[in-house]
Design a protein around this motif. Structure first.
Motif, PDB file in Angstrom:
ATOM      1  N   VAL A 131       0.902  -1.175   0.090  1.00 15.24           N
ATOM      2  CA  VAL A 131      -0.194  -0.185   0.022  1.00 15.24           C
ATOM      3  C   VAL A 131       0.779   1.023   0.002  1.00 15.24           C
ATOM      4  O   VAL A 131       1.682   1.516   1.094  1.00 15.24           O
ATOM      5  N   LEU A 132       0.892   1.804  -1.207  1.00 16.58           N
ATOM      6  CA  LEU A 132       1.930   3.152  -1.269  1.00 16.58           C
ATOM      7  C   LEU A 132       0.901   4.453  -0.592  1.00 16.58           C
ATOM      8  O   LEU A 132      -0.271   4.502  -0.778  1.00 16.58           O
ATOM      9  N   VAL A 133       1.744   5.149  -0.030  1.00 16.49           N
ATOM     10  CA  VAL A 133       1.178   6.364   0.651  1.00 16.49           C
ATOM     11  C   VAL A 133       1.896   7.473   0.380  1.00 16.49           C
ATOM     12  O   VAL A 133       3.101   7.422  -0.002  1.00 16.49           O
ATOM     13  N   ASP A 134       1.292   8.608   0.078  1.00 16.87           N
ATOM     14  CA  ASP A 134       1.972   9.947  -0.083  1.00 16.87           C
ATOM     15  C   ASP A 134       1.443  10.866   1.172  1.00 16.87           C
ATOM     16  O   ASP A 134       0.499  10.952   1.462  1.00 16.87           O
ATOM     17  N   THR A 135       2.436  11.039   1.980  1.00 21.20           N
ATOM     18  CA  THR A 135       2.367  11.897   3.290  1.00 21.20           C
ATOM     19  C   THR A 135       1.606  12.905   3.156  1.00 21.20           C
ATOM     20  O   THR A 135       1.002  13.529   4.158  1.00 21.20           O
ATOM     21  N   ARG A 136       1.518  13.659   1.961  1.00 23.12           N
ATOM     22  CA  ARG A 136       0.650  14.967   1.936  1.00 23.12           C
ATOM     23  C   ARG A 136      -0.842  14.594   1.779  1.00 23.12           C
ATOM     24  O   ARG A 136      -1.772  15.325   2.020  1.00 23.12           O
ATOM     25  N   ARG A 137      -1.016  13.186   1.369  1.00 25.40           N
ATOM     26  CA  ARG A 137      -2.542  13.078   1.152  1.00 25.40           C
ATOM     27  C   ARG A 137      -2.731  11.696   1.823  1.00 25.40           C
ATOM     28  O   ARG A 137      -3.021  10.735   1.074  1.00 25.40           O
ATOM     29  N   LEU A 138      -2.333  11.219   3.243  1.00 19.28           N
ATOM     30  CA  LEU A 138      -2.498  10.033   3.555  1.00 19.28           C
ATOM     31  C   LEU A 138      -3.989   9.421   3.507  1.00 19.28           C
ATOM     32  O   LEU A 138      -4.008   8.366   3.292  1.00 19.28           O
ATOM     33  N   ASP A 139      -4.973  10.227   3.640  1.00 18.14           N
ATOM     34  CA  ASP A 139      -6.288   9.922   3.520  1.00 18.14           C
ATOM     35  C   ASP A 139      -6.627   9.189   2.395  1.00 18.14           C
ATOM     36  O   ASP A 139      -7.460   8.084   2.359  1.00 18.14           O
ATOM     37  N   SER A 140      -6.065   9.564   1.406  1.00 20.86           N
ATOM     38  CA  SER A 140      -6.287   8.737   0.134  1.00 20.86           C
ATOM     39  C   SER A 140      -5.843   7.421   0.099  1.00 20.86           C
ATOM     40  O   SER A 140      -6.400   6.399  -0.941  1.00 20.86           O
ATOM     41  N   SER A 141      -5.116   6.877   1.187  1.00 24.36           N
ATOM     42  CA  SER A 141      -4.743   5.305   0.991  1.00 24.36           C
ATOM     43  C   SER A 141      -5.607   4.706   2.213  1.00 24.36           C
ATOM     44  O   SER A 141      -5.406   3.500   2.329  1.00 24.36           O
ATOM     45  N   PHE A 142      -6.416   5.194   2.653  1.00 28.68           N
ATOM     46  CA  PHE A 142      -7.179   4.627   3.839  1.00 28.68           C
ATOM     47  C   PHE A 142      -8.004   3.375   3.302  1.00 28.68           C
ATOM     48  O   PHE A 142      -8.233   2.084   3.774  1.00 28.68           O
ATOM     49  N   PRO A 143      -8.574   3.711   2.158  1.00 29.32           N
ATOM     50  CA  PRO A 143      -9.483   2.570   1.624  1.00 29.32           C
ATOM     51  C   PRO A 143      -8.672   1.459   1.323  1.00 29.32           C
ATOM     52  O   PRO A 143      -9.123   0.080   1.413  1.00 29.32           O
ATOM     53  N   SER A 144      -7.487   1.478   0.875  1.00 29.95           N
ATOM     54  CA  SER A 144      -6.871   0.350   0.323  1.00 29.95           C
ATOM     55  C   SER A 144      -6.252  -0.312   1.672  1.00 29.95           C
ATOM     56  O   SER A 144      -6.558  -1.805   1.415  1.00 29.95           O
TER      57      SER A 144
END
Ligand SMILES: Nc1nc2c(ncn2[C@@H]2O[C@H](COP(=O)(O)OP(=O)(O)OP(=O)(O)O)[C@@H](O)[C@H]2O)c(=O)[nH]1
Ligand SMILES: [Mg+2]
Length: 188
Positions: A105-118
């Motif tokens: 699961v890749l995350v971008d710390t500027r947009r952490l929330d975009s990886s919640f569903p994954s």
């Protein structure tokens, strides 16, 4: 020892995460075969639908999947399936996850929330995953503990930092995942 011993084991791995976190870039940087990409140009039609905050330079998006292959040892070949990141393509995910041994699961710390569903997706299906923090310039220098807390991760889920544009860095993430997955299977 029989010859069967040198036949590599094919392992299916899913590369997931929110919109624009670098999934396609990772599959491309590590693949030893010409990667299959299914990208379409982001158009005016996506304005107001696709959340472009932080990734304004992005021109294309994955609409079906990324596919690549990497041999990580004489015995283990990984088949990588990158997911589409946008909400409107999530119907693809169940199909892509069938038979997967593990996931990044890749995350971008500027947009952490975009990886919640994954994260929910793999937790619900009991598919082992590692969280890979892709170091974008301008990203926040979070500690692992902060990322773990923000994403509400179990204490045993590995967090690794990477630059998905770099082959060795991406490969390290995959090796960590395979190690973790093996430990999970062995009940460690
Ligand atoms: N500066 C910087 N740019 C990156 C990095 N990783 C990816 N990019 C860029 O960020 C953009 C997004 O990368 P993609 O690989 O298309 O992201 P994706 O997760 O496949 O996106 P979707 O398929 O649309 O969800 C691309 O323009 C990449 O070149 C990074 O570590 N640093
Ligand atoms: Mg993509």
């Amino acid at each position: 020892m029989s010859d069967m011993g040198i036949i590599p084991t094919a392992v299916k791995i899913v590369v997931a995460g929110g919109f624009g976190v670098g999934k396609t870039t990772m599959v491309n940087s590590v693949s030893e075969i010409p990667p299959l990409r299914t990208e379409e140009v982001l158009t005016e039609a996506g304005v107001g639908v696709d959340d472009m905050a932080g990734i304004e330079g992005k021109e294309t998006t994955t609409v079906a999947l990324d596919f690549g292959r990497i041999t990580i040892s004489p015995r283990v070949v990984l088949y990588l399936f990158g997911t589409p990141g946008q909400n409107r393509f999530w119907f693809m995910w169940d199909e892509l996850a069938v038979g997967a041994l593990g996931a990044v699961v890749l995350v971008d710390t500027r947009r952490l929330d975009s990886s919640f569903p994954s994260i929910d997706f793999f937790e619900n299906r009991n598919i082992p995953f590692v969280v890979a923090v892709n170091r974008f310039e301008g990203g926040f220098p979070h500690t692992d503990a902060q990322v773990r807390q923000a994403l509400d991760l179990d204490p045993n889920v590995p967090i690794v930092s990477c630059d998905v544009r770099d082959r060795e860095s991406s490969k390290e993430v995959l090796i960590e995942l395979v190690q973790y997955t093996m430990d999970q299977l062995a009940g460690v």
